[in-house]
Design a protein around this motif. Structure first.
Motif: not given
Length: 218
Positions: A79-81, A83-91
């Motif tokens: 997912l982050l590949d 959309e690197p700024d996907d906040g929910e995925a980062l959490v």
């Protein structure tokens, strides 16, 4: 009005209409079956129902609740590949790192999430406080938890009780409250979190050490 101006106006109106229709479709698009099952706390069924690219987030959440951390990490990295700024995925990625003892990675993911999603500040602060407690950084855990302790208790005693999506908040808060000497509140949070998501195994690794806190914030 000239013919050229009329044509321009017509094209503009058509463009606006297309935007309105697109926004309406997005806002009212039905959620995937996997996402609905995650919302209900049925994580095994959510994994079975997934498989489509748009179900990656639901599958990652379900995998994390079932302690399948490698699978969750792979889905979230994918997912982050995109959309690197996907906040929910980062959490979520930060939580996976925290559960597997990769504390520096967890800090980096949660700090990135805080930069791109200010609206998630309260939940990110809770996760960061719990992370520091797990990492043995008692002073940092205390400082972060003090920022949200009172409003978090109010929120958890309100509408969030019984919601499977917030079971993890209760479990992490249980460890933090127990570590700060609030045993009765910690026991309530632990029991509430377990009831909220009976299909989750997270209570085996967070909140479960009710009789032996991981650290003391004296």
């Amino acid at each position: 009005m000239s013919g050229q101006a009329a044509l321009f106006l017509l094209l503009a109106l058509l463009f606006v209409a297309a935007v309105v229709v697109t926004v309406a479709v997005v806002r009212h698009a039905p959620r995937s079956r996997a996402a609905e099952l995650v919302d209900r706390g049925d994580f095994d069924a959510a994994l079975a129902a997934g498989g489509r690219p748009e179900d990656r987030r639901a599958a990652a959440t379900a995998s994390r609740h079932l302690l399948r951390f490698d699978a969750a990490a792979a889905l979230l990295d994918d997912l982050l590949d995109d959309e690197p700024d996907d906040g929910e995925a980062l959490v979520e990625r930060g939580l996976v790192a925290a559960y597997t003892g990769r504390f520096e990675d967890a800090r980096r993911f949660l700090e990135r999430a805080a930069r791109v999603r200010a609206d998630l500040a309260e939940s990110i602060t809770l996760h960061r406080a719990w992370l520091e407690l797990r990492a043995g950084q008692e002073a940092a855990a205390r400082r972060l938890f003090e920022e949200i302790d009172a409003p978090l208790e109010s929120k958890l005693r309100g509408d969030l009780a019984g919601d499977p999506l917030f079971a993890e908040w209760f479990l992490q808060a249980a460890e933090l409250w127990r570590a700060t000497g609030r045993g009765e509140l910690a026991r309530w949070a632990l029991a509430t979190g377990r009831r909220a998501a009976a299909g989750s195994r997270l209570a085996e690794v967070v909140g479960a050490a009710g009789e032996a806190p991981p650290a003391a914030l004296q």
